[in-house]
Design an enzyme around this catalytic site. Structure first.
Site, short mmCIF file in Angstrom:
data_model
loop_
_atom_site.label_atom_id
_atom_site.label_comp_id
_atom_site.label_asym_id
_atom_site.label_seq_id
_atom_site.Cartn_x
_atom_site.Cartn_y
_atom_site.Cartn_z
N THR A 56 0.81 -1.22 0.00
CA THR A 56 0.00 0.00 0.00
C THR A 56 0.85 1.27 0.00
O THR A 56 2.04 1.25 0.31
CB THR A 56 -0.92 0.03 1.24
OG1 THR A 56 -0.13 0.09 2.42
CG2 THR A 56 -1.82 -1.20 1.27
N ASP A 57 0.16 2.35 -0.33
CA ASP A 57 0.80 3.66 -0.23
C ASP A 57 0.52 4.23 1.17
O ASP A 57 -0.03 3.54 2.03
CB ASP A 57 0.34 4.59 -1.36
CG ASP A 57 -1.16 4.88 -1.33
OD1 ASP A 57 -1.82 4.65 -0.28
OD2 ASP A 57 -1.68 5.36 -2.35
N PHE A 58 0.83 5.48 1.38
CA PHE A 58 0.68 6.10 2.71
C PHE A 58 -0.77 6.12 3.20
O PHE A 58 -1.01 6.22 4.39
CB PHE A 58 1.23 7.53 2.69
CG PHE A 58 0.43 8.45 1.81
CD1 PHE A 58 -0.60 9.21 2.34
CD2 PHE A 58 0.69 8.54 0.45
CE1 PHE A 58 -1.35 10.04 1.53
CE2 PHE A 58 -0.05 9.37 -0.37
CZ PHE A 58 -1.08 10.12 0.17
#
Length: 157
Positions: A27-29
């Protein structure tokens, strides 16, 4: 009852299904799957599809089916329809759409339950160890052709 092959998914209806969980590293942030990670999920689906068909990458490279060879993605068209998020369990499906002497066209999808998240049209080329195009060895073609009808379309079971 689960078997040892469940880690590689399972074959069904002329294709393959593989469940994958979304981890933090995917995932991203914001906790949404980073777009490039879908390529990893799709690759796992293609690799395990071949593995369960008895066509492992090591065996291909060693020439177990005739001449040494490999599969390489030549082209991929992807539609990102909906996001996946951390801890989701996704299902990657892989189906052979068409076979040629030196290429395979695959349809792949990633779903969360019944919800379609990603669709991919994949063109895979057959290459020699030197990276040059080559014809698919007959034993490999025969195994992959079992999922297609006489017209070269996915067989319905």
């Amino acid at each position: 009852m689960k078997t040892n092959h469940d880690i590689a998914g399972w074959l069904e209806d002329g294709g393959h299904r593989l469940d994958v969980r979304v981890y933090f590293e995917d995932t991203d942030f914001s906790g949404v799957v980073y777009h490039a990670r879908y390529l990893h999920f799709l690759e796992r689906g293609r690799s395990d599809f071949l593995r369960l068909k008895g066509i492992g990458h090591r065996e291909l490279a060693a020439g177990a089916f005739g001449a040494p060879m490999a599969f390489a993605v030549r082209r991929m068209e992807i539609d990102f329809l909906r996001p996946a998020r951390i801890d989701d369990v996704l299902t990657v499906t892989t189906r052979t759409r068409q076979l040629g002497g030196a290429r395979i066209l695959l349809d792949q999808a990633i779903r969360r339950g019944e919800e379609l998240l990603v669709e991919a049209d994949v063109k895979v080329a057959v290459i020699s160890p030197e990276g040059k195009p080559m014809r698919m060895p007959a034993p490999v073609l025969e195994v992959l052709a079992r999922d297609l009808d006489d017209a070269g379309s996915p067989a319905r079971q």
